[in-house]
Design an enzyme around this catalytic site. Structure first.
Site, PDB file in Angstrom:
ATOM      1  N   GLY A  15      57.739 121.883   1.163  1.00  0.00           N
ATOM      2  CA  GLY A  15      57.823 120.421   1.322  1.00  0.00           C
ATOM      3  C   GLY A  15      58.702 120.046   2.507  1.00  0.00           C
ATOM      4  N   MET A  17      61.689 118.470   2.594  1.00  0.00           N
ATOM      5  CA  MET A  17      63.084 118.880   2.431  1.00  0.00           C
ATOM      6  C   MET A  17      63.204 120.391   2.342  1.00  0.00           C
ATOM      7  SD  MET A  17      65.504 116.880   2.802  1.00  0.00           S
ATOM      8  CE  MET A  17      66.785 117.975   2.205  1.00  0.00           C
ATOM      9  N   GLU A  38      56.618 127.398  -5.332  1.00  0.00           N
ATOM     10  CA  GLU A  38      55.740 126.242  -5.106  1.00  0.00           C
ATOM     11  C   GLU A  38      54.910 125.995  -6.359  1.00  0.00           C
ATOM     12  OE1 GLU A  38      54.860 123.694  -3.561  1.00  0.00           O
ATOM     13  OE2 GLU A  38      56.310 123.710  -1.947  1.00  0.00           O
ATOM     14  N   GLY A  94      68.001 117.835  -5.615  1.00  0.00           N
ATOM     15  CA  GLY A  94      68.030 116.566  -4.889  1.00  0.00           C
ATOM     16  C   GLY A  94      66.831 115.709  -5.217  1.00  0.00           C
ATOM     17  N   PRO A 119      70.930 112.146  -5.765  1.00  0.00           N
ATOM     18  CA  PRO A 119      69.780 111.525  -5.119  1.00  0.00           C
ATOM     19  C   PRO A 119      69.929 111.488  -3.607  1.00  0.00           C
ATOM     20  CG  PRO A 119      71.168 109.868  -6.163  1.00  0.00           C
ATOM     21  CD  PRO A 119      71.712 111.198  -6.562  1.00  0.00           C
ATOM     22  N   HIS A 150      63.064 103.400   3.826  1.00  0.00           N
ATOM     23  CA  HIS A 150      62.595 104.775   3.920  1.00  0.00           C
ATOM     24  C   HIS A 150      61.178 104.815   4.487  1.00  0.00           C
ATOM     25  CE1 HIS A 150      65.945 105.552   1.152  1.00  0.00           C
ATOM     26  NE2 HIS A 150      65.884 106.806   1.587  1.00  0.00           N
ATOM     27  N   HIS A 151      60.755 106.019   4.853  1.00  0.00           N
ATOM     28  CA  HIS A 151      59.418 106.279   5.388  1.00  0.00           C
ATOM     29  C   HIS A 151      58.315 105.859   4.415  1.00  0.00           C
ATOM     30  CE1 HIS A 151      59.302 109.826   2.731  1.00  0.00           C
ATOM     31  NE2 HIS A 151      60.587 109.939   3.051  1.00  0.00           N
ATOM     32  N   LYS A 154      57.417 107.728   0.879  1.00  0.00           N
ATOM     33  CA  LYS A 154      58.293 107.803  -0.307  1.00  0.00           C
ATOM     34  C   LYS A 154      57.605 107.136  -1.498  1.00  0.00           C
ATOM     35  CE  LYS A 154      63.061 107.046  -1.800  1.00  0.00           C
ATOM     36  NZ  LYS A 154      63.159 108.389  -2.402  1.00  0.00           N
TER      37      LYS A 154
HETATM   38  P1  NAD Z   1      57.443 116.751  -0.393  1.00  0.00           P
HETATM   39  O1  NAD Z   1      56.295 116.158  -1.129  1.00  0.00           O
HETATM   40  O2  NAD Z   1      57.348 116.937   1.082  1.00  0.00           O
HETATM   41  O3  NAD Z   1      57.802 118.179  -1.023  1.00  0.00           O
HETATM   42  C1  NAD Z   1      57.823 118.434  -2.410  1.00  0.00           C
HETATM   43  C2  NAD Z   1      57.412 119.885  -2.600  1.00  0.00           C
HETATM   44  O4  NAD Z   1      57.577 120.235  -3.978  1.00  0.00           O
HETATM   45  C3  NAD Z   1      55.939 120.143  -2.225  1.00  0.00           C
HETATM   46  O5  NAD Z   1      55.849 121.266  -1.375  1.00  0.00           O
HETATM   47  C4  NAD Z   1      55.279 120.374  -3.600  1.00  0.00           C
HETATM   48  O6  NAD Z   1      54.170 121.236  -3.521  1.00  0.00           O
HETATM   49  C5  NAD Z   1      56.446 121.027  -4.355  1.00  0.00           C
HETATM   50  N1  NAD Z   1      56.275 121.013  -5.807  1.00  0.00           N
HETATM   51  C6  NAD Z   1      55.736 120.042  -6.594  1.00  0.00           C
HETATM   52  N2  NAD Z   1      55.722 120.442  -7.882  1.00  0.00           N
HETATM   53  C7  NAD Z   1      56.281 121.679  -7.916  1.00  0.00           C
HETATM   54  C8  NAD Z   1      56.523 122.623  -8.960  1.00  0.00           C
HETATM   55  N3  NAD Z   1      56.210 122.384 -10.219  1.00  0.00           N
HETATM   56  N4  NAD Z   1      57.129 123.797  -8.629  1.00  0.00           N
HETATM   57  C9  NAD Z   1      57.466 124.075  -7.359  1.00  0.00           C
HETATM   58  N5  NAD Z   1      57.208 123.223  -6.314  1.00  0.00           N
HETATM   59  C10 NAD Z   1      56.631 122.039  -6.597  1.00  0.00           C
HETATM   60  O7  NAD Z   1      58.720 115.850  -0.750  1.00  0.00           O
HETATM   61  P2  NAD Z   1      60.149 115.812  -0.043  1.00  0.00           P
HETATM   62  O8  NAD Z   1      60.204 114.734   0.983  1.00  0.00           O
HETATM   63  O9  NAD Z   1      60.561 117.191   0.339  1.00  0.00           O
HETATM   64  O10 NAD Z   1      61.047 115.291  -1.258  1.00  0.00           O
HETATM   65  C11 NAD Z   1      61.144 116.001  -2.467  1.00  0.00           C
HETATM   66  C12 NAD Z   1      62.097 115.266  -3.392  1.00  0.00           C
HETATM   67  O11 NAD Z   1      63.396 115.248  -2.810  1.00  0.00           O
HETATM   68  C13 NAD Z   1      61.730 113.786  -3.628  1.00  0.00           C
HETATM   69  O12 NAD Z   1      62.082 113.445  -4.948  1.00  0.00           O
HETATM   70  C14 NAD Z   1      62.609 113.049  -2.614  1.00  0.00           C
HETATM   71  O13 NAD Z   1      62.839 111.703  -2.974  1.00  0.00           O
HETATM   72  C15 NAD Z   1      63.846 113.894  -2.697  1.00  0.00           C
HETATM   73  N6  NAD Z   1      64.746 113.806  -1.543  1.00  0.00           N
HETATM   74  C16 NAD Z   1      66.059 113.889  -1.836  1.00  0.00           C
HETATM   75  C17 NAD Z   1      66.982 113.901  -0.819  1.00  0.00           C
HETATM   76  C18 NAD Z   1      68.438 114.067  -1.166  1.00  0.00           C
HETATM   77  O14 NAD Z   1      69.282 114.074  -0.270  1.00  0.00           O
HETATM   78  N7  NAD Z   1      68.762 114.214  -2.457  1.00  0.00           N
HETATM   79  C19 NAD Z   1      66.562 113.810   0.511  1.00  0.00           C
HETATM   80  C20 NAD Z   1      65.196 113.729   0.784  1.00  0.00           C
HETATM   81  C21 NAD Z   1      64.296 113.753  -0.262  1.00  0.00           C
END
Ligand code: NAD
Length: 257
Positions: A15, A17, A38, A94, A119, A150-151, A154
């Site tokens: 993903g 992050m 994944e 996160g 978060p 945000h983008h 989200k």
């Molecule tokens: P994204 O959709 O780009 O990535 C999420 C990844 O998780 C994907 O690759 C998906 O295939 C994988 N995934 C889904 N279900 C899964 C499972 N059961 N097992 C393993 N992998 C699984 O999203 P993102 O932008 O990377 O954000 C992910 C989360 O992090 C969101 O909730 C976002 O709001 C949060 N986030 C938090 C922070 C922080 O600082 N805490 C910063 C950015 C994003």
């Protein structure tokens, strides 16, 4: 004798992050990415990212001392925190958008493992959280409004950070309630509101602003994440933190010295 690097299992490795955390881990000699997890059916399964295998089996990745880092979706976070607790693996998440039940499940897991959930992983946001408490107490009569942007990808709103900040403002000044957006003939602004406004668009990484508006002045506490590196840097600090702390439920403010 130098100690062995801490093993890191990264959930959501493919993903946005996940990829940022992979980049950050490569710069930290004291942390060692050992595997990526994944969701079932993901095209990255069976391949390698940054030289480590990508699997759907979290349990199989949890060697002694490994720390799990999670950036996925709320349903998965809850389940995997349980698996980490069974294996005694410290957990850093996160993932945002967790329900009350989801957060309760993390707290339950944190009885057995050090578990940090935030978060927003940026150290700057953790510092602002501290300052917000102080500002709320120091300016008891000022109106409070929270803005976040945000983008366009989200999926949850308001952001987890904005919700967390509303919570801590409400804890520092009793009697406040959150009002999400305004429209129509709203009448004068009641004193007991925290106005909450979620903007979405483009590729904005993450912006948060809290405005304290009083007579003749506004105090504005703002954070701008210029890139996801701001979050990834905090993730590394969080991994070091959980690897050396007792079981418990932690946030990024605990990581600040
Ligand atoms: P994204 O959709 O780009 O990535 C999420 C990844 O998780 C994907 O690759 C998906 O295939 C994988 N995934 C889904 N279900 C899964 C499972 N059961 N097992 C393993 N992998 C699984 O999203 P993102 O932008 O990377 O954000 C992910 C989360 O992090 C969101 O909730 C976002 O709001 C949060 N986030 C938090 C922070 C922080 O600082 N805490 C910063 C950015 C994003």
């Amino acid at each position: 004798m130098p100690s062995a690097p801490v093993a890191v299992v990264l959930r959501g490795i493919a993903g946005r992050m996940g990829r940022e955390v992979v980049r950050a881990l490569a710069e930290d000699a004291d942390l060692h990415l050992t595997s990526g997890v994944e969701r079932g059916g993901h095209p990255a399964l069976g391949t390698c990212i940054a030289g480590v295998p990508v699997t759907a089996d979290l349990r199989g990745c949890l060697g002694a001392g490994a720390v799990v880092v999670d950036f996925t979706v709320p349903e998965a976070t809850r389940e995997h925190a349980r698996i980490a607790a069974e294996s005694g693996a410290p957990f850093v998440s996160g993932t945002t958008g967790l329900s009350e039940e989801g957060l309760a499940a993390l707290r339950e897991a944190a009885r057995r493992i050090p578990l940090l959930h935030a978060p927003n992983m940026s150290l700057g946001v953790a510092l602002l959280s501290r300052l917000l408490r102080e500002a709320t107490r120091a300016l008891p009569d000022y109106d409070v409004e929270i803005l976040e942007m945000h983008h366009r990808h989200k999926v949850d709103a308001p952001s987890g950070t904005a919700l967390r900040w509303a919570e801590l403002i409400a804890a520092a000044r009793t009697g406040l309630r959150c009002v999400h957006g305004r429209a129509g003939h709203t009448g004068e602004r009641p004193r007991d509101e925290i106005g909450m406004h979620a903007l979405r668009g483009g590729d904005v990484v993450g912006e948060h602003e809290v405005i304290f508006a009083g007579p003749g002045e506004r105090v504005i506490l703002a954070h701008r994440a210029e890139s996801r590196a701001a979050f990834a840097g905090g993730v590394l600090a969080a991994v070091h933190f959980v690897a050396t702390h007792a079981p418990g439920f932690y946030g990024m403010e605990d990581v600040l010295t």
